[in-house]
Scaffold this active site. Structure first.
Site, mmCIF file in Angstrom:
data_model
loop_
_atom_site.group_PDB
_atom_site.id
_atom_site.type_symbol
_atom_site.label_atom_id
_atom_site.label_comp_id
_atom_site.label_asym_id
_atom_site.label_seq_id
_atom_site.Cartn_x
_atom_site.Cartn_y
_atom_site.Cartn_z
ATOM 1 N NE ARG A 258 -4.232 -1.279 -0.014
ATOM 2 C CZ ARG A 258 -5.151 -1.259 -0.747
ATOM 3 N NH1 ARG A 258 -5.242 -0.296 -1.845
ATOM 4 N NH2 ARG A 258 -6.046 -2.286 -0.941
ATOM 5 C CD GLU A 287 -2.743 3.617 -7.040
ATOM 6 O OE1 GLU A 287 -3.591 3.180 -7.168
ATOM 7 O OE2 GLU A 287 -1.515 2.993 -6.518
ATOM 8 C CG HIS A 306 -2.698 -0.626 -7.389
ATOM 9 N ND1 HIS A 306 -3.162 0.241 -6.588
ATOM 10 C CD2 HIS A 306 -2.778 -1.833 -6.833
ATOM 11 C CE1 HIS A 306 -3.688 -0.351 -5.294
ATOM 12 N NE2 HIS A 306 -3.275 -1.546 -5.611
#
Length: 348
Positions: A258, A287, A306
């Site tokens: 994370r 993101e 991701h």
């Protein structure tokens, strides 16, 4: 079970509605199954009315959920307002490790059972983490880009700049959950000495894997540091400038967990100064990452958008775990992966 039971299988572009339906059929679920889909991942997840990382229009979800007792979904925004507008809803199954797109407190208050699918992408994320560790240590992406740009850099064979080997090196893991333990196993087989820091660990480790009680001790000894902890309010910024400074000069840092666990400015500083040899990150401070972001200008770092948990198998694993819990629920049994057991406890 009965065909009078109605289930909405709300999929998206990753966990397809057809996969959800098939998983239910494999479990022998006898119900009327309606399907719908939102536009993720082609449009991003957002925060919606108290839930996080969701995709789709709540009003459309409400319309599709009318009369349904079960919602089987991956990214739909299961807000308090959605639950209030769907009085028949008794169960929500989120095909994710963390059901952040469901308002858990609201569901518990309304007596709605919520289940998740833990470990659904453990294998996929492990494989991606291993690829990132190897790719960073060997600087594969950078050498590929240079070669395609017409550069033949034989000077990289100089001793001062050649890559480290994982065989015989020390690999430190922060976190020893479903992903961390798989990464540790493979690193051990490769021939690395594996260290583990996890304050929640209460089990004996396999031979060749060493538990370390203090994070600072692990950092000082790790030629490669790979992060696999679950993010909490208490561990934000767990790896910052002070922690990176403790790592040996020329070491490698990888984060596929994370973004809140890592200070990315400190990471870039350590790469710019040469203290770190290389880094790789699949989770990013923003993101999508803005085009001007420092991570895109810092040398010797590999970034991916991701997608460590993305694999065809992960979509099916999630659907099958969720479908098994739905089948149990409809058979009057307690599902395996209930995240709000208070609903059952309150019922006696």
């Amino acid at each position: 079970m009965s065909t009078s039971t109605r289930i909405l299988a709300q999929g998206d572009g990753f966990v397809l509605p057809e996969i959800l339906r098939t998983a239910l059929e494999e479990q022998g679920v006898e119900a009327t199954i309606a399907t719908s889909s939102n536009s993720w991942p082609l449009t991003p997840m957002v925060d919606v009315d108290g839930v996080r990382e969701a995709n789709g229009d709540p009003a459309e979800l409400i319309a599709n959920l009318q009369g349904a007792q079960v919602l089987f979904t991956h990214t739909a925004p299961v807000t308090a307002a959605v639950m209030d507008a769907c009085p028949d809803l008794k169960m929500v199954v989120i095909c994710r490790g963390g059901p952040v797109n469901a308002d858990l407190a609201a569901a518990t208050e309304r007596g709605i059972v919520v289940c998740n699918t833990p470990g659904r992408n453990a294998n996929a994320t492990t494989e991606h983490s291993l690829a990132m560790i190897l790719g960073a240590a060997r600087q594969l992406a950078q050498r590929d880009a240079e070669l395609k740009a017409g550069e033949w850099r034989s000077d990289y064979y100089r001793y001062e700049v050649v890559s480290p080997e994982l065989f015989g090196s020390t690999v430190g893991l922060v976190g020893y959950g479903a992903i961390g333990r798989r990464v540790a196993q493979v690193m051990s087989v490769i021939g690395a000495h594996v260290l583990v820091y996890d304050p929640f660990l209460n089990e004996e480790l396999p031979e060749g894997i060493e538990r370390v009680e203090e994070l600072d001790d692990l950092l000082r000894r790790s030629d490669v540091l790979t992060i696999h902890a679950r993010a909490t309010a208490e561990n934000q910024g767990l790896i910052g400038a002070e922690q990176i400074a403790l790592m040996p000069k020329g070491s490698v840092l990888v984060n596929c967990a994370r973004p809140s666990l890592l200070d990315y400015d400190a990471l870039c500083d350590a790469l710019d100064s040469g203290h770190l040899y290389a880094a790789a990150c699949d989770v990013l401070p923003a993101e999508p990452l803005p085009a001007h972001h420092r991570l895109l200008r810092t040398p010797n770092i590999t970034v991916t958008p991701h997608l460590a948990g993305a694999s065809k198998s992960a979509a099916w694993i999630a659907a099958r775990l969720g479908a098994a819990d739905i089948a149990a629920f409809l058979n009057g049994e307690r599902p395996t992966h209930v995240v709000n057991p208070e609903v059952y406890d309150r019922a006696g």
